[in-house]
Each structure stands twice: as C-alpha cells, then as structure tokens.
Design a protein around this motif. Structure first.
Motif, mmCIF file in Angstrom:
data_model
loop_
_atom_site.group_PDB
_atom_site.id
_atom_site.type_symbol
_atom_site.label_atom_id
_atom_site.label_comp_id
_atom_site.label_asym_id
_atom_site.label_seq_id
_atom_site.Cartn_x
_atom_site.Cartn_y
_atom_site.Cartn_z
ATOM 1 N N TYR A 290 0.289 9.205 6.342
ATOM 2 C CA TYR A 290 0.441 7.849 6.870
ATOM 3 C C TYR A 290 -0.822 7.393 7.585
ATOM 4 O O TYR A 290 -1.187 6.209 7.529
ATOM 5 C CB TYR A 290 1.657 7.794 7.801
ATOM 6 N N ARG A 295 -0.985 3.591 8.430
ATOM 7 C CA ARG A 295 0.375 3.290 8.873
ATOM 8 C C ARG A 295 0.840 4.391 9.830
ATOM 9 O O ARG A 295 0.160 5.394 10.037
ATOM 10 C CB ARG A 295 1.317 3.180 7.681
ATOM 11 N N LEU A 326 6.573 5.274 1.972
ATOM 12 C CA LEU A 326 5.121 5.270 1.881
ATOM 13 C C LEU A 326 4.647 4.557 0.618
ATOM 14 O O LEU A 326 3.665 3.803 0.647
ATOM 15 C CB LEU A 326 4.606 6.707 1.903
#
Length: 423
Positions: A290, A295, A326
């Motif tokens: 991530y 993110r 994701l």
C-alpha cells in the motif's frame, strides 16, 4: 465382427436347409411317385368298369370308343378272351409306370404312363423347394446384416467414446442402443466420463486457485527479500527475515489448505484463535504494497476478540479482500471488527467507487471481475469461509463493504452431545 456374424448366421441357415431340404425332397419324390401309381391304377380300374358295362349289354368295345376315356399321354391295352387286344393311345418308350386291373367278364385292362411325367413333376417340386430355400437364405443374410449392424455399430461407437475419454475429452454422449448389455456399457462409460470431468474440473480449479492464492504471498515475500538486500542494518535484516519466514509458513499453509479443499471442501480444522493476531499479520504484510501505491491500510473496532475458524484460512480470506481493495478500490482501506450476536464480523472497506451495478450479487461467482483480473479471488475466499462454518458477504456496494462472519462458539463435539444425552 460383422463378417463373422453374417457367416455364422448363414452357416446355420444352410445347415437347416440341408437337413430339412433333403428330407423334404425325398418325401416329395416318394409322394409324387406313389400318387402317379395311384392315378394309373385308378385309370385301369375305371377302364375295366367301362369295358364290363359294355360287354354285359353286348355293345362293341373298340379303340375308337375307348379313346375318349383314356387320359392324354397314357397308353391302355384291353385284352378280352377270344378277341384281339385293343390298344388305345401311343405306347410310351423307355421306363413306364404300369397298372393292370381285371374285369368281371374275364378281360384285363393295363394302363401305362411314361415315368418322364413323374420326373417333370418332381423337377417342378424341386425347383419350388430351391426357390424357397434361396428366399430363406436371402432373408437370413438380410437379417444377419441388420443384426450385425445393430451390434457392431454400437460397439464401434462405444470404442470411439472410450478413445475420446482416453484422449482427454470427458463429455458423456448419453447414447443408448436398445440392447441391455450395450446400454449397460454405455451407462458405465457415461458415469466414468462424468467422474473424469469432475476430476479435471477440480484439478483446473486447484491450479487456478493455487496460482491466485500464492501470487500475493510470493509478492510480499519478494518485497521482504528486496528490503533485506537493500539494507546493511543487522537488526532490520533479522526483522525482515523473521517476517519472511512467517510468510513462508503462510505459503505452506496456503498450499496445504488448497489441497485439503480440493479433496473435500467441507473439511476444516476450526479452532478458537485470537483475531487480532491474524489482522495485525495482514496489516504488516500489506503495508509495503500500500505504501508503494501511495495508499494506507488501517484497522479499528473491538479488540481482543476470539473467533472460531482456521487461522490460515481466515488470513487467506482477509488477504483476498485486501488485495481486491488494492486492485479495484481507492483511498484508505479499513479493517473494522465488531460483534453481532454470537458472531464476530470483520469488515473490509475502502474509499473507491465500489462494485459496479452489473456485477451485483454475481461478485462471488468465478470468472466474474470488474477489471482484467482472474475473477476467482472472492469465489475462493467465500469457499474458504464456508469451509470453516463462516460466511463472506458483500454488505454494501458503494462504498464497498465486505463482511467476514465467524462464530464465537466452538462447534460442539459429538462426544459432548452423547454425554448430554446420557445425562
């Protein structure tokens, strides 16, 4: 096979014709000969009666008078005492059938018939018998050809079906032939085809599931190994190596779980485990991915919850949901835990556009995907959840919210139920 069936049937028919045909010829020949002798004898007796009646009334007995009383092709000689013999008809040459009848006035009447007429009648009878035998042979050949085709064609078809099974085409043909034995073989082949098809489907499904489920742990392991190669800090290396070993154990668990589910999807090794440990493990494994995507992934909700299930299977389900967010979602991904009744719920949500309307409830079907992905991640995740007695549902489409429901009460063992019953 066709040739052997035709030849055997024809041989049987020829033997029957030979046995019964010869007997019939002998019987008919004798019958015709006896019939001819009886006709000649009757002719002689009849002529003797005519001669007697004329002699009694002193009428003339001449060849002209008796010529109309003798059957054509027959020869008659009438001998009256004291008178010359009277001949009627042409005397036959060669072998003849002869009969003599005495009269009441002392005369004798002899009638002869050429044996050639009997021979001709016998020949006609033999010709009729031969024609009937020929028709019987033709009918037998046609029947044999039909029966051979009826038996040989299904066998050829069954051989082709078996060859198709051997070449990897397990589609059942569902053909029946009206012969109980052949239909039984066809039933067995169709059942085998269905079993082979199920086995091939299971093998393909296992391969697809393994490819999908192993991809994420391998990617995470690769990232850990890259971090190890890029750092000189011994503590960081040890920490990353420890995490990598944990991921290797997860890989082993994933493989074992996939093999177990491929043999029996209902087989589970549900135990009571700490849910926080599984969630923290997933957060640690997915944070690098991530971060690379710019993110974040966080967790919230109730802590110190215990659930019933297989930790490895629950980790795989959460990994599938996190990977789905994701790939298809956006923003921060949140894992929230809560309790409802006797169940623990783990919700996975993100800030993305959500599930398209055209997918809807089909999101858990295999080969259903909103983008260019395999479309089996959520389907495998649902199978894993159900194998442990839980369930995976889409609680909300926009923003997307998926919920993994796990029981908080361990399943009652059969021996415990027996004890309660005894009490």
């Amino acid at each position: 096979m066709r040739r052997r069936l035709i030849q055997s049937t024809l041989a049987v028919v020829l033997v029957v014709i030979a046995v019964f045909g010869v007997s019939l010829v002998i019987v008919e020949t004798r019958t015709i000969s006896e019939s001819a002798r009886e006709r000649v004898r009757s002719e002689a007796v009849r002529l003797a009666g005519i001669v007697d009646s004329r002699l009694i009334v002193d009428e003339k007995v001449t060849a002209d008078i008796l010529s109309g009383q003798v059957t054509e092709d027959r020869y008659a000689v009438i001998r009256i005492p004291g008178r010359p013999a009277i001949e009627v008809g042409d005397k036959p040459e060669g072998d003849v059938i002869s009969a003599t009848a005495p009269g009441e006035e002392g005369e004798t009447v002899t009638v002869q018939e050429p044996r050639s007429s009997v021979t001709q009648e016998v020949a006609r009878t033999l010709l009729i018998i031969a024609l009937v035998a020929l028709l019987a042979v033709i009918a037998a050949v046609l029947l044999a050809v039909r029966q051979a085709n009826r038996l040989a064609s299904p066998l050829t078809d069954l051989a082709e079906t078996a060859e198709r099974l051997g070449s990897g085409d397990p589609r059942p043909r569902h053909r029946r032939y009206g012969v109980p034995e052949l239909d039984r073989v066809a039933d067995v082949l169709d059942s085998s085809a269905e079993r082979i098809a199920r086995m091939l489907t299971a093998e393909r499904r296992l391969a697809a599931d393994a490819s999908h489920q192993l991809r994420t742990p391998l990617t995470a392991l690769s990232m850990r190994l890259e971090e190890i190669t890029l750092t000189d800090d011994l503590e960081t290396v040890k920490e990353e190596a420890t995490i990598a070993l944990t991921q290797v154990e997860r890989l082993t668990d994933v493989v074992e779980r996939l093999l177990t589910n491929s043999r029996d999807p209902r087989t589970g090794s549900a135990v009571t485990f700490e849910l926080d440990e599984v969630i923290q493990q997933q957060l640690a494994e997915w944070r690098p991915a991530y971060r690379s995507a710019g993110r974040a992934i966080v967790s919230s909700g109730k802590r110190n919850l215990r659930a019933v299930g297989t930790p490895g299977a629950v980790a795989q389900v959460l990994a599938a949901l996190i990977e789905n967010s994701l790939m298809h979602g956006g923003g921060t991904v949140a894992l929230r835990t809560r309790v409802t009744g006797n169940q623990v719920v783990i919700e996975v949500t993100d800030e993305g556009p959500g599930v398209p309307e055209e997918l809807g409830a089909r999101i858990f079907e295999r080969a259903i995907s909103g983008r260019n992905s395999t479309g089996i991640g959520l389907a495998v995740a649902r199978d894993l959840a159900e194998a442990d007695g839980g369930r995976l549902e889409m609680l909300q489409a926009k923003p997307p919210v998926f919920g993994l429901f796990l029981s908080r009460t361990p399943p009652q063992k059969p021996e415990d139920t027996d004890r309660q019953t005894i009490r």
